[in-house]
Design a protein around this motif. Structure first.
Motif, mmCIF file in Angstrom:
data_model
loop_
_atom_site.group_PDB
_atom_site.id
_atom_site.type_symbol
_atom_site.label_atom_id
_atom_site.label_comp_id
_atom_site.label_asym_id
_atom_site.label_seq_id
_atom_site.Cartn_x
_atom_site.Cartn_y
_atom_site.Cartn_z
ATOM 1 N N GLY A 30 -32.473 -30.449 2.008
ATOM 2 C CA GLY A 30 -32.943 -29.148 1.590
ATOM 3 C C GLY A 30 -34.112 -29.171 0.637
ATOM 4 O O GLY A 30 -34.424 -30.196 0.018
ATOM 5 N N LEU A 31 -34.763 -28.019 0.532
ATOM 6 C CA LEU A 31 -35.829 -27.842 -0.436
ATOM 7 C C LEU A 31 -35.242 -27.499 -1.797
ATOM 8 O O LEU A 31 -34.186 -26.868 -1.901
ATOM 9 N N LYS A 32 -35.941 -27.891 -2.829
ATOM 10 C CA LYS A 32 -35.454 -27.727 -4.195
ATOM 11 C C LYS A 32 -35.695 -26.295 -4.658
ATOM 12 O O LYS A 32 -36.628 -26.005 -5.395
ATOM 13 N N ARG A 33 -34.841 -25.403 -4.207
ATOM 14 C CA ARG A 33 -34.922 -23.994 -4.579
ATOM 15 C C ARG A 33 -33.550 -23.527 -5.047
ATOM 16 O O ARG A 33 -32.520 -23.894 -4.484
ATOM 17 N N GLY A 34 -33.538 -22.704 -6.086
ATOM 18 C CA GLY A 34 -32.285 -22.152 -6.567
ATOM 19 C C GLY A 34 -31.278 -23.223 -6.927
ATOM 20 O O GLY A 34 -31.564 -24.168 -7.666
ATOM 21 N N ALA A 35 -30.065 -23.072 -6.366
ATOM 22 C CA ALA A 35 -28.959 -23.964 -6.714
ATOM 23 C C ALA A 35 -28.854 -25.194 -5.829
ATOM 24 O O ALA A 35 -27.933 -25.992 -6.005
ATOM 25 N N ILE A 42 -34.919 -23.686 2.649
ATOM 26 C CA ILE A 42 -34.994 -22.292 2.240
ATOM 27 C C ILE A 42 -36.295 -21.965 1.518
ATOM 28 O O ILE A 42 -36.901 -22.809 0.872
ATOM 29 N N LEU A 43 -36.675 -20.684 1.611
ATOM 30 C CA LEU A 43 -37.884 -20.194 0.962
ATOM 31 C C LEU A 43 -37.547 -19.129 -0.074
ATOM 32 O O LEU A 43 -38.363 -18.254 -0.358
ATOM 33 N N TRP A 44 -36.346 -19.208 -0.603
ATOM 34 C CA TRP A 44 -35.959 -18.287 -1.671
ATOM 35 C C TRP A 44 -35.049 -19.030 -2.630
ATOM 36 O O TRP A 44 -34.646 -20.163 -2.368
ATOM 37 N N GLU A 45 -34.740 -18.394 -3.767
ATOM 38 C CA GLU A 45 -33.915 -19.044 -4.779
ATOM 39 C C GLU A 45 -32.445 -18.812 -4.455
ATOM 40 O O GLU A 45 -31.853 -17.824 -4.886
ATOM 41 N N GLU A 46 -31.862 -19.702 -3.700
ATOM 42 C CA GLU A 46 -30.479 -19.604 -3.220
ATOM 43 C C GLU A 46 -29.506 -19.660 -4.400
ATOM 44 O O GLU A 46 -29.503 -20.624 -5.157
ATOM 45 N N PRO A 47 -28.631 -18.628 -4.557
ATOM 46 C CA PRO A 47 -27.676 -18.648 -5.673
ATOM 47 C C PRO A 47 -26.653 -19.779 -5.580
ATOM 48 O O PRO A 47 -26.230 -20.325 -6.584
ATOM 49 N N PHE A 48 -26.234 -20.101 -4.353
ATOM 50 C CA PHE A 48 -25.305 -21.222 -4.157
ATOM 51 C C PHE A 48 -25.472 -21.826 -2.775
ATOM 52 O O PHE A 48 -25.838 -22.976 -2.638
ATOM 53 N N GLY A 49 -25.185 -21.071 -1.740
ATOM 54 C CA GLY A 49 -25.303 -21.587 -0.378
ATOM 55 C C GLY A 49 -24.029 -22.239 0.090
ATOM 56 O O GLY A 49 -23.940 -23.467 0.196
ATOM 57 N N ILE A 50 -23.010 -21.408 0.387
ATOM 58 C CA ILE A 50 -21.689 -21.945 0.717
ATOM 59 C C ILE A 50 -21.719 -22.817 1.965
ATOM 60 O O ILE A 50 -20.906 -23.738 2.110
ATOM 61 N N SER A 62 -25.180 -37.149 -1.516
ATOM 62 C CA SER A 62 -24.635 -36.214 -0.527
ATOM 63 C C SER A 62 -25.736 -35.482 0.228
ATOM 64 O O SER A 62 -25.454 -34.542 0.975
ATOM 65 N N GLY A 63 -26.956 -35.900 0.032
ATOM 66 C CA GLY A 63 -28.049 -35.278 0.747
ATOM 67 C C GLY A 63 -29.396 -35.705 0.208
ATOM 68 O O GLY A 63 -29.503 -36.621 -0.610
ATOM 69 N N ILE A 64 -30.429 -35.016 0.668
ATOM 70 C CA ILE A 64 -31.802 -35.285 0.255
ATOM 71 C C ILE A 64 -32.428 -33.964 -0.165
ATOM 72 O O ILE A 64 -32.429 -32.994 0.605
ATOM 73 N N VAL A 65 -32.943 -33.920 -1.378
ATOM 74 C CA VAL A 65 -33.560 -32.710 -1.917
ATOM 75 C C VAL A 65 -34.984 -33.046 -2.347
ATOM 76 O O VAL A 65 -35.204 -33.988 -3.108
ATOM 77 N N ARG A 66 -35.942 -32.274 -1.839
ATOM 78 C CA ARG A 66 -37.343 -32.510 -2.165
ATOM 79 C C ARG A 66 -38.053 -31.185 -2.445
ATOM 80 O O ARG A 66 -37.574 -30.114 -2.102
ATOM 81 N N ASN A 67 -39.229 -31.288 -3.044
ATOM 82 C CA ASN A 67 -39.990 -30.095 -3.423
ATOM 83 C C ASN A 67 -40.743 -29.461 -2.268
ATOM 84 O O ASN A 67 -40.974 -28.254 -2.269
ATOM 85 N N ASP A 123 -25.476 -22.736 -12.310
ATOM 86 C CA ASP A 123 -26.153 -22.703 -13.599
ATOM 87 C C ASP A 123 -27.514 -22.034 -13.474
ATOM 88 O O ASP A 123 -27.991 -21.378 -14.413
ATOM 89 N N TRP A 124 -28.146 -22.203 -12.319
ATOM 90 C CA TRP A 124 -29.446 -21.587 -12.083
ATOM 91 C C TRP A 124 -29.369 -20.071 -12.249
ATOM 92 O O TRP A 124 -30.276 -19.453 -12.821
ATOM 93 N N MET A 125 -28.289 -19.449 -11.773
ATOM 94 C CA MET A 125 -28.135 -18.007 -11.894
ATOM 95 C C MET A 125 -27.950 -17.578 -13.344
ATOM 96 O O MET A 125 -28.448 -16.535 -13.771
ATOM 97 N N ILE A 126 -27.219 -18.369 -14.105
ATOM 98 C CA ILE A 126 -26.827 -17.974 -15.460
ATOM 99 C C ILE A 126 -27.977 -18.116 -16.457
ATOM 100 O O ILE A 126 -28.083 -17.328 -17.411
ATOM 101 N N GLU A 127 -28.837 -19.092 -16.235
ATOM 102 C CA GLU A 127 -29.838 -19.443 -17.242
ATOM 103 C C GLU A 127 -30.632 -18.254 -17.795
ATOM 104 O O GLU A 127 -30.793 -18.134 -19.019
ATOM 105 N N PRO A 128 -31.113 -17.312 -16.966
ATOM 106 C CA PRO A 128 -31.932 -16.222 -17.532
ATOM 107 C C PRO A 128 -31.134 -15.199 -18.347
ATOM 108 O O PRO A 128 -31.740 -14.394 -19.059
ATOM 109 N N VAL A 129 -29.809 -15.207 -18.248
ATOM 110 C CA VAL A 129 -29.003 -14.174 -18.912
ATOM 111 C C VAL A 129 -27.923 -14.763 -19.809
ATOM 112 O O VAL A 129 -27.029 -14.050 -20.267
#
Length: 348
Positions: free
Chosen positions: A277-282, A255-263, A292-297, A141-147
């Motif tokens: 993981g860090l709260k970036r992208g998807a 990650i230090l970029w906006e990951e589209p998914f991360g298979i 299923s994990g820990i996500v922080r800023n 959804d992160w990828m789709i939002e701007p378009v």
């Protein structure tokens, strides 16, 4: 909805075979999709690298570089010639949108799937030219939002073949963290090392080092590799990846970029391994924080969250992979979308 057997064209970029030998996440997804569709009785024609060995019939791209204009013209022409015969019910492109240019005005339904950054300009142009015969999908959804105001969009995430990844219900208390991916700054291997050191955990790093990133790796990663707390094992194949992820206490995704998914996150979950993981992208879409994990800023917040033993359920991680990212779930979603798009054409 009535399910009919469809004649489907799948297109891949020409640089890597389908499936890839080592790295190539998109090509791995295309292979999974082609095999799943053939098993469901559909006819698949794959336009791809000459060395591809996936399911269905193979049309070998003559052009080998998707960024080369002449190669693009050759490949777009080859696709156009095949579509002109009327042999396909739908064309599903995972390759560059430029390959669709000659067939945009053709009435055959077309699905353009994005796994990279989406260009608003080219997407709008293609949508306008296609006059309703082109729809779009992306893997978050992160990828789709701007378009999402351009045409019709569908969110279908990437998936993994669960047969490749063994569920490991428990690991020892001193099991290592794992980092797996290209060894470069935006992927955060240096941050994974910092996490391991600050939490006094072992870390295994795996992945290829791009030639153009070697100097950065030499300065920021390799000096910390001591073979004891921090280990680097190089690139890994599927069998090695399965073992590596399964033995891990957690998979690190700083990650230090906006990951589209991360298979690789879905692959870790398939092994029962939680993702940190860090709260970036998807990342917050793929990983359910606290389940299923820990996500922080921030890195500090991640370190604080994992100072204590990680008590997340490995069964919950596997269940997340099964219900959201398994081969059967993803192929079914695409197959159902094809049926919907073909039915729209029949009613237009």
């Amino acid at each position: 909805m009535t399910t009919t057997k469809l004649k489907i064209a799948l297109t891949a970029d020409p640089e890597l075979p389908v499936p890839p030998t080592l790295y190539g996440g998109i090509e791995r997804i295309i292979d999974m999709l082609a095999r799943g569709l053939v098993r469901r009785g559909h006819e698949v024609t794959l336009f791809a690298h000459a060395g591809s060995q996936s399911a269905g019939d193979l049309v070998k791209w003559r052009g080998t570089n998707s960024r080369n204009l002449w190669d693009t013209v050759q490949n777009a022409t080859a696709l156009w010639r095949q579509v002109q015969t009327g042999k396909f019910d739908i064309v599903h492109s995972f390759s560059r949108i430029a390959y669709l240019t000659p067939i945009l005005t053709h009435s055959t339904p077309k699905l353009m799937s994005y796994q990279r950054e989406i260009s608003r300009k080219t997407t709008k142009l293609a949508h306008d030219l296609a006059r309703g015969s082109l729809e779009f999908s992306a893997i978050s959804d992160w990828m789709i939002e701007p378009v999402n105001d351009i045409g019709t969009w569908h969110m279908i995430p990437n998936g993994v073949d669960l047969a490749i990844y063994d569920f490991v219900p428990s690991v020892p208390a001193d099991a290592p963290f794992v980092f797996l991916g290209r060894i470069e700054e935006i992927k955060g291997p240096h941050l994974a090392i910092e996490i391991a050191k600050r939490t006094n955990r072992k870390l295994v790093i795996a992945g290829n080092i791009p030639a153009e990133k070697q100097a950065w790796v030499d300065a920021h990663v390799l000096p910390h590799v001591d073979g004891a707390q921090i280990t680097y094992v190089g690139p890994v194949n599927d069998a090695q990846k399965n073992k590596l992820l399964g033995q891990a206490a957690a998979f690190l995704m700083p990650i230090l970029w906006e990951e589209p998914f991360g298979i690789v996150m879905a692959e870790a979950l398939a092994c029962g391994t939680p993702v940190i993981g860090l709260k970036r992208g998807a990342v917050p879409e793929v990983v359910e924080d606290g389940i299923s994990g820990i996500v922080r800023n921030t890195l500090d917040e991640l370190v604080e969250a994992i100072q204590a033993p990680i008590n997340l359920s490995r069964q919950a991680c596997r269940s997340r992979a099964e219900t959201a990212y398994s081969e059967s779930v993803i192929v079914d979603q695409y197959a159902e979308l094809y049926q919907q798009m073909v039915a729209k054409r029949g009613h237009s």
